[in-house]
Motif scaffolding. Structure first.
Motif: not given
Ligand code: CA
Length: 223
Positions: A4-9, A23-29, A38-49
């Motif tokens: 999961i990608l978290i985009v929050e300032d 804690k729920a068992g997911h991997q977060c960035k 936008a940069d990271i989305l060009e390089e990495e895959n996520f299941d949810l944002i």
């Protein structure tokens, strides 16, 4: 593992979301502005944002232009709760929309709903030395195969997918037995007792008095 990608300032909110999703068992960035996202989305895959609307450099709505072709589901987070913004969020292709301040439990529930809708539910679940293979419907505990009834297995999967969240008795009952909960029924309690016994979950599978049950991860998670 679900990524999961978290985009929050706002760091405090970002940390809170990350802690709970981890804690729920997911991997977060976590990223803190729209450009980095936008940069990271060009390089990495996520299941949810999880995407904030008001962001430095590139707003959440603008970022949606990058996300839409990737077909990654998005849950918008925003302080703006007007109908107009909500409409904009949903018409821009987001799956869901949460208005700040929000309850973290509600966010976790919505994350689960979106993942399920996208068939991105984890097929291998682990909790301490318990491993569940959802596809093959098998459970091992400490390397030994555990004999669970189909309902016990369904209940275990539900608890694992909602770890650290208190599940209401009514909700569990309806989810597993598909019928309306009746107060006199001891079925759920019996199944919980048997799971505790079979998988040595006495300490982790907590009873929340008069409310429901919670599978609790006692291992500390660093943030
Ligand atoms: Ca913001």
């Amino acid at each position: 593992m679900i990524r999961i990608l978290i985009v929050e300032d706002e760091k405090a909110i970002s940390d809170l979301i990350r802690l709970n999703l981890t804690k729920a068992g997911h991997q977060c960035k976590c990223v803190y502005d729209g450009m980095t996202a936008a940069d990271i989305l060009e390089e990495e895959n996520f299941d949810l944002i999880i995407l904030d609307v008001m962001l430095p450099k590139l707003s959440g709505f603008e970022l949606m232009e990058y996300i839409r072709p990737l077909k990654i589901p998005v849950i918008f987070l925003t302080a703006k709760g007007t109908l107009e913004d909500r409409m904009k969020g949903l018409t821009s292709g987001a799956e869901d929309y949460m208005v700040k301040p929000f309850e973290i439990v509600e966010l976790l529930a919505r994350v689960n709903i979106v993942l399920r809708r996208y068939h991105k539910m984890e097929q291998k679940l682990q909790f301490n030395d318990i491993i569940v293979d959802v596809e093959n419907q098998t459970v091992t505990c400490g390397g030994q195969e555990a004999e669970l009834t189909p309902k016990e297995l369904e209940l275990l999967i539900l608890l694992l997918r909602n770890r650290n969240i208190t599940l209401f008795r009514e909700k569990i009952y309806e989810e597993i037995w598909g019928t309306e909960y009746s107060v006199e029924s001891r079925t759920l309690d019996l199944h919980i007792q048997r799971l505790r016994k079979k998988l040595d979950l006495g300490k982790s599978l907590k009873t929340v008095f008069k409310v429901g049950y919670r599978l609790e991860d006692t291992n500390e998670i660093s943030v």
